[in-house]
Motif scaffolding. Structure first.
Motif, PDB file in Angstrom:
ATOM      1  N   GLU A  31      37.645   1.877 -35.012  1.00 46.06           N
ATOM      2  CA  GLU A  31      35.956   2.436 -33.031  1.00 46.06           C
ATOM      3  C   GLU A  31      34.945   1.585 -32.879  1.00 46.06           C
ATOM      4  O   GLU A  31      34.375   1.363 -32.665  1.00 46.06           O
ATOM      5  CB  GLU A  31      35.918   3.775 -32.949  1.00 46.06           C
ATOM      6  CG  GLU A  31      36.256   5.017 -33.022  1.00 46.06           C
ATOM      7  CD  GLU A  31      36.069   6.289 -33.328  1.00 46.06           C
ATOM      8  OE1 GLU A  31      35.001   6.374 -33.756  1.00 46.06           O
ATOM      9  OE2 GLU A  31      36.931   7.556 -32.932  1.00 46.06           O
ATOM     10  N   LYS A  32      35.105   0.433 -34.105  1.00 44.57           N
ATOM     11  CA  LYS A  32      33.704  -0.776 -34.308  1.00 44.57           C
ATOM     12  C   LYS A  32      34.678  -1.724 -33.300  1.00 44.57           C
ATOM     13  O   LYS A  32      35.564  -2.179 -33.188  1.00 44.57           O
ATOM     14  CB  LYS A  32      33.484  -0.739 -36.061  1.00 44.57           C
ATOM     15  CG  LYS A  32      32.826   0.661 -36.870  1.00 44.57           C
ATOM     16  CD  LYS A  32      33.102  -0.147 -37.894  1.00 44.57           C
ATOM     17  CE  LYS A  32      32.282   0.734 -39.334  1.00 44.57           C
ATOM     18  NZ  LYS A  32      32.044   0.275 -40.320  1.00 44.57           N
ATOM     19  N   LYS A  33      33.218  -1.931 -32.348  1.00 40.98           N
ATOM     20  CA  LYS A  33      33.285  -2.914 -32.335  1.00 40.98           C
ATOM     21  C   LYS A  33      33.280  -4.448 -32.646  1.00 40.98           C
ATOM     22  O   LYS A  33      32.337  -4.915 -33.950  1.00 40.98           O
ATOM     23  CB  LYS A  33      32.242  -3.415 -30.977  1.00 40.98           C
ATOM     24  CG  LYS A  33      32.815  -2.162 -29.947  1.00 40.98           C
ATOM     25  CD  LYS A  33      31.764  -2.467 -29.101  1.00 40.98           C
ATOM     26  CE  LYS A  33      32.025  -1.219 -28.038  1.00 40.98           C
ATOM     27  NZ  LYS A  33      31.186  -1.749 -26.068  1.00 40.98           N
ATOM     28  N   ALA A  34      34.260  -5.625 -32.607  1.00 39.95           N
ATOM     29  CA  ALA A  34      33.711  -6.678 -33.154  1.00 39.95           C
ATOM     30  C   ALA A  34      32.465  -7.463 -33.141  1.00 39.95           C
ATOM     31  O   ALA A  34      32.677  -7.145 -31.582  1.00 39.95           O
ATOM     32  CB  ALA A  34      35.481  -7.752 -33.229  1.00 39.95           C
ATOM     33  N   LYS A  35      32.253  -7.731 -33.824  1.00 40.61           N
ATOM     34  CA  LYS A  35      30.399  -9.000 -33.337  1.00 40.61           C
ATOM     35  C   LYS A  35      30.913 -10.394 -32.878  1.00 40.61           C
ATOM     36  O   LYS A  35      32.221 -11.489 -32.802  1.00 40.61           O
ATOM     37  CB  LYS A  35      30.283  -9.191 -34.846  1.00 40.61           C
ATOM     38  CG  LYS A  35      29.843  -7.974 -36.120  1.00 40.61           C
ATOM     39  CD  LYS A  35      28.605  -8.667 -36.682  1.00 40.61           C
ATOM     40  CE  LYS A  35      28.757  -7.655 -37.801  1.00 40.61           C
ATOM     41  NZ  LYS A  35      27.839  -8.002 -38.550  1.00 40.61           N
ATOM     42  N   GLN A  36      30.251 -10.790 -31.835  1.00 46.36           N
ATOM     43  CA  GLN A  36      30.523 -12.100 -31.174  1.00 46.36           C
ATOM     44  C   GLN A  36      30.349 -12.929 -31.929  1.00 46.36           C
ATOM     45  O   GLN A  36      29.161 -13.215 -32.436  1.00 46.36           O
ATOM     46  CB  GLN A  36      29.608 -11.942 -29.061  1.00 46.36           C
ATOM     47  CG  GLN A  36      30.130 -10.736 -28.866  1.00 46.36           C
ATOM     48  CD  GLN A  36      31.627 -10.954 -28.358  1.00 46.36           C
ATOM     49  OE1 GLN A  36      32.497 -12.160 -28.124  1.00 46.36           O
ATOM     50  NE2 GLN A  36      32.515  -9.855 -28.043  1.00 46.36           N
ATOM     51  N   PRO A  37      30.987 -13.974 -31.811  1.00 42.49           N
ATOM     52  CA  PRO A  37      30.722 -15.442 -32.588  1.00 42.49           C
ATOM     53  C   PRO A  37      29.428 -16.234 -32.265  1.00 42.49           C
ATOM     54  O   PRO A  37      28.992 -16.598 -30.784  1.00 42.49           O
ATOM     55  CB  PRO A  37      31.858 -15.659 -32.220  1.00 42.49           C
ATOM     56  CG  PRO A  37      32.935 -15.468 -30.987  1.00 42.49           C
ATOM     57  CD  PRO A  37      32.616 -14.175 -31.246  1.00 42.49           C
ATOM     58  N   HIS A  38      29.196 -16.266 -33.417  1.00 35.06           N
ATOM     59  CA  HIS A  38      27.098 -17.754 -32.717  1.00 35.06           C
ATOM     60  C   HIS A  38      28.168 -18.761 -31.610  1.00 35.06           C
ATOM     61  O   HIS A  38      28.863 -19.386 -32.286  1.00 35.06           O
ATOM     62  CB  HIS A  38      26.724 -17.183 -33.638  1.00 35.06           C
ATOM     63  CG  HIS A  38      26.269 -16.118 -34.438  1.00 35.06           C
ATOM     64  ND1 HIS A  38      25.403 -15.849 -33.659  1.00 35.06           N
ATOM     65  CD2 HIS A  38      26.709 -14.978 -35.269  1.00 35.06           C
ATOM     66  CE1 HIS A  38      24.733 -14.310 -34.431  1.00 35.06           C
ATOM     67  NE2 HIS A  38      25.160 -13.851 -35.716  1.00 35.06           N
ATOM     68  N   THR A  39      27.252 -18.617 -31.583  1.00 34.65           N
ATOM     69  CA  THR A  39      27.569 -20.455 -29.887  1.00 34.65           C
ATOM     70  C   THR A  39      26.397 -20.660 -30.856  1.00 34.65           C
ATOM     71  O   THR A  39      25.538 -20.955 -30.889  1.00 34.65           O
ATOM     72  CB  THR A  39      27.591 -19.739 -28.886  1.00 34.65           C
ATOM     73  OG1 THR A  39      26.623 -19.449 -28.208  1.00 34.65           O
ATOM     74  CG2 THR A  39      28.477 -19.049 -28.521  1.00 34.65           C
ATOM     75  N   VAL A  40      26.558 -22.515 -31.361  1.00 41.04           N
ATOM     76  CA  VAL A  40      25.345 -23.209 -31.292  1.00 41.04           C
ATOM     77  C   VAL A  40      25.223 -24.056 -30.535  1.00 41.04           C
ATOM     78  O   VAL A  40      26.284 -24.812 -29.538  1.00 41.04           O
ATOM     79  CB  VAL A  40      26.048 -23.272 -32.702  1.00 41.04           C
ATOM     80  CG1 VAL A  40      24.831 -25.179 -32.920  1.00 41.04           C
ATOM     81  CG2 VAL A  40      26.316 -22.947 -33.527  1.00 41.04           C
ATOM     82  N   ALA A  41      23.867 -24.434 -29.796  1.00 39.47           N
ATOM     83  CA  ALA A  41      23.668 -24.985 -28.488  1.00 39.47           C
ATOM     84  C   ALA A  41      23.706 -26.515 -29.256  1.00 39.47           C
ATOM     85  O   ALA A  41      22.970 -26.605 -29.916  1.00 39.47           O
ATOM     86  CB  ALA A  41      21.943 -24.688 -28.374  1.00 39.47           C
ATOM     87  N   VAL A  42      24.546 -27.477 -28.605  1.00 40.53           N
ATOM     88  CA  VAL A  42      24.582 -29.237 -28.934  1.00 40.53           C
ATOM     89  C   VAL A  42      23.533 -29.503 -28.232  1.00 40.53           C
ATOM     90  O   VAL A  42      23.837 -29.765 -26.684  1.00 40.53           O
ATOM     91  CB  VAL A  42      25.930 -29.422 -29.125  1.00 40.53           C
ATOM     92  CG1 VAL A  42      25.949 -31.020 -28.900  1.00 40.53           C
ATOM     93  CG2 VAL A  42      26.685 -28.381 -30.134  1.00 40.53           C
ATOM     94  N   LYS A  43      22.577 -30.792 -28.567  1.00 39.42           N
ATOM     95  CA  LYS A  43      21.472 -31.230 -27.883  1.00 39.42           C
ATOM     96  C   LYS A  43      22.553 -32.568 -27.895  1.00 39.42           C
ATOM     97  O   LYS A  43      23.115 -33.386 -28.239  1.00 39.42           O
ATOM     98  CB  LYS A  43      20.407 -31.729 -28.592  1.00 39.42           C
ATOM     99  CG  LYS A  43      19.539 -30.397 -29.017  1.00 39.42           C
ATOM    100  CD  LYS A  43      18.759 -30.755 -29.610  1.00 39.42           C
ATOM    101  CE  LYS A  43      17.241 -29.458 -30.191  1.00 39.42           C
ATOM    102  NZ  LYS A  43      16.125 -30.176 -30.324  1.00 39.42           N
ATOM    103  N   LYS A  44      22.705 -32.916 -26.418  1.00 33.13           N
ATOM    104  CA  LYS A  44      22.928 -34.248 -25.620  1.00 33.13           C
ATOM    105  C   LYS A  44      22.219 -35.770 -26.378  1.00 33.13           C
ATOM    106  O   LYS A  44      20.887 -35.439 -25.510  1.00 33.13           O
ATOM    107  CB  LYS A  44      23.867 -34.163 -24.051  1.00 33.13           C
ATOM    108  CG  LYS A  44      25.155 -33.642 -24.800  1.00 33.13           C
ATOM    109  CD  LYS A  44      26.012 -33.048 -22.898  1.00 33.13           C
ATOM    110  CE  LYS A  44      27.010 -32.880 -23.603  1.00 33.13           C
ATOM    111  NZ  LYS A  44      28.139 -32.660 -22.335  1.00 33.13           N
TER     112      LYS A  44
END
Length: 53
Positions: free
Chosen positions: A40-53
């Protein structure tokens, strides 16, 4: 086939099925006794990392 051998084969087959199912039965018993419901536990969403250009 001798009845003694047939009984022995049947007994061994039942023992094998019991040993095969035992871990699953213990898992469900643990869930019942502890009240845990991991499905019944929802999986944690993976963290996204912002990449600077």
């Amino acid at each position: 086939m001798e009845p003694r051998i047939a009984r022995r084969i049947f007994r061994n087959a039942l023992l094998s099925l019991f040993l095969y199912a035992l871990p699953v039965l213990l898992m469900f018993a643990t869930f019942y006794l502890t009240g845990q419901r991991p499905w019944e536990k929802k999986a944690k969403q993976p963290h996204t990392v912002a990449v600077k250009k």
